[in-house]
Design a protein around this motif. Structure first.
Motif, short mmCIF file in Angstrom:
data_model
loop_
_atom_site.label_atom_id
_atom_site.label_comp_id
_atom_site.label_asym_id
_atom_site.label_seq_id
_atom_site.Cartn_x
_atom_site.Cartn_y
_atom_site.Cartn_z
N PRO A 115 0.80 -1.23 0.00
CA PRO A 115 0.00 0.00 0.00
C PRO A 115 0.83 1.28 0.00
O PRO A 115 0.46 2.25 -0.66
CB PRO A 115 -0.85 -0.12 1.26
CG PRO A 115 -0.18 -1.14 2.10
CD PRO A 115 0.56 -2.06 1.17
N PHE A 126 -0.31 4.02 -2.84
CA PHE A 126 -1.28 4.99 -2.37
C PHE A 126 -0.59 6.09 -1.59
O PHE A 126 0.46 5.88 -0.99
CB PHE A 126 -2.34 4.30 -1.49
CG PHE A 126 -3.09 3.23 -2.23
CD1 PHE A 126 -4.12 3.55 -3.10
CD2 PHE A 126 -2.75 1.89 -2.07
CE1 PHE A 126 -4.79 2.57 -3.79
CE2 PHE A 126 -3.42 0.90 -2.76
CZ PHE A 126 -4.44 1.24 -3.63
N GLY A 156 -4.36 7.45 3.54
CA GLY A 156 -4.92 6.21 3.11
C GLY A 156 -4.23 5.02 3.72
O GLY A 156 -4.86 4.03 4.00
N VAL A 157 -2.95 5.11 3.88
CA VAL A 157 -2.22 3.95 4.37
C VAL A 157 -2.09 4.04 5.88
O VAL A 157 -1.30 4.80 6.41
CB VAL A 157 -0.83 3.85 3.71
CG1 VAL A 157 -0.11 2.62 4.17
CG2 VAL A 157 -1.00 3.83 2.19
N VAL A 193 -6.23 0.79 3.52
CA VAL A 193 -6.28 1.90 2.57
C VAL A 193 -7.73 2.34 2.41
O VAL A 193 -8.62 1.51 2.21
CB VAL A 193 -5.71 1.48 1.20
CG1 VAL A 193 -5.79 2.62 0.20
CG2 VAL A 193 -4.27 1.00 1.34
N HIS A 205 -9.19 6.29 -1.90
CA HIS A 205 -7.87 6.26 -2.54
C HIS A 205 -7.78 5.12 -3.55
O HIS A 205 -7.16 5.25 -4.61
CB HIS A 205 -6.76 6.15 -1.49
CG HIS A 205 -6.62 7.38 -0.67
ND1 HIS A 205 -6.03 8.54 -1.12
CD2 HIS A 205 -7.04 7.65 0.59
CE1 HIS A 205 -6.07 9.46 -0.17
NE2 HIS A 205 -6.69 8.94 0.87
N HIS A 224 -11.83 1.31 5.18
CA HIS A 224 -10.45 1.01 4.80
C HIS A 224 -10.33 -0.49 4.56
O HIS A 224 -10.96 -1.29 5.26
CB HIS A 224 -9.49 1.43 5.92
CG HIS A 224 -9.42 2.91 6.11
ND1 HIS A 224 -10.42 3.63 6.71
CD2 HIS A 224 -8.46 3.80 5.79
CE1 HIS A 224 -10.07 4.91 6.74
NE2 HIS A 224 -8.89 5.03 6.19
N ARG A 253 -7.60 -3.86 3.83
CA ARG A 253 -6.24 -4.42 3.84
C ARG A 253 -6.35 -5.90 3.52
O ARG A 253 -7.39 -6.53 3.70
CB ARG A 253 -5.56 -4.20 5.19
CG ARG A 253 -6.22 -4.88 6.35
CD ARG A 253 -5.50 -4.54 7.65
NE ARG A 253 -6.29 -4.91 8.79
CZ ARG A 253 -6.37 -6.12 9.31
NH1 ARG A 253 -5.68 -7.11 8.78
NH2 ARG A 253 -7.13 -6.37 10.35
#
Length: 104
Positions: free
Chosen positions: A31, A35, A40-41, A46, A50, A85, A87
C-alpha cells in the motif's frame, strides 16, 4: 477417486478471476508504494476513496469489487468514521496458496 473442491477455495478463485479485483489485491500488497501516505495507508488499511481514485472507476464499482474480495476472505474492511479502509488478509491468502498447492 474424485476430489470435491473446497468451496472457500472456489470462492477465492472466482474473486481472483476478475482482472480488476486481482489488481486491487496486488496494490494492497504494497500500500505505501501505490497509495498516498497522507490519507490512506494506516494500520487499518487503505481508504476506499484512494483505491477508487487509483483504479479510475466509479466508487460503487470499486466497493462492489472489494466486497467480493472480502466475501472470499482475501481482504478485511475496517470502518473509520464514515470511511471504509481495506487491507489484505495475509493469513487467509497464505492458506489459499497452501490449499492450491495441495489440490493442484
Amino acid at each position: 477417486m474424485e476430489t470435491v473442491a473446497d468451496p472457500e477455495v472456489v470462492r477465492a478463485l472466482r474473486a481472483l478471476a476478475n482482472p480488476v479485483r486481482l489488481q486491487l489485491l496486488a496494490w494492497l500488497r504494497e500500500p505505501a508504494r501505490h497509495f498516498p501516505l497522507d490519507g490512506g495507508v494506516l494500520d487499518v488499511g487503505v481508504c476506499v476513496s484512494h483505491i477508487q481514485a487509483k483504479a479510475g472507476l466509479a466508487q460503487s464499482t470499486v466497493s462492489a469489487y472489494l466486497a467480493e474480495l472480502e466475501r472470499a476472505g482475501l481482504v478485511r474492511s475496517t470502518r473509520v468514521g464514515k470511511w471504509t479502509h481495506y487491507r489484505r488478509d495475509e493469513e487467509r491468502i497464505a492458506s489459499l496458496v497452501s490449499a492450491l498447492g495441495q489440490t493442484l
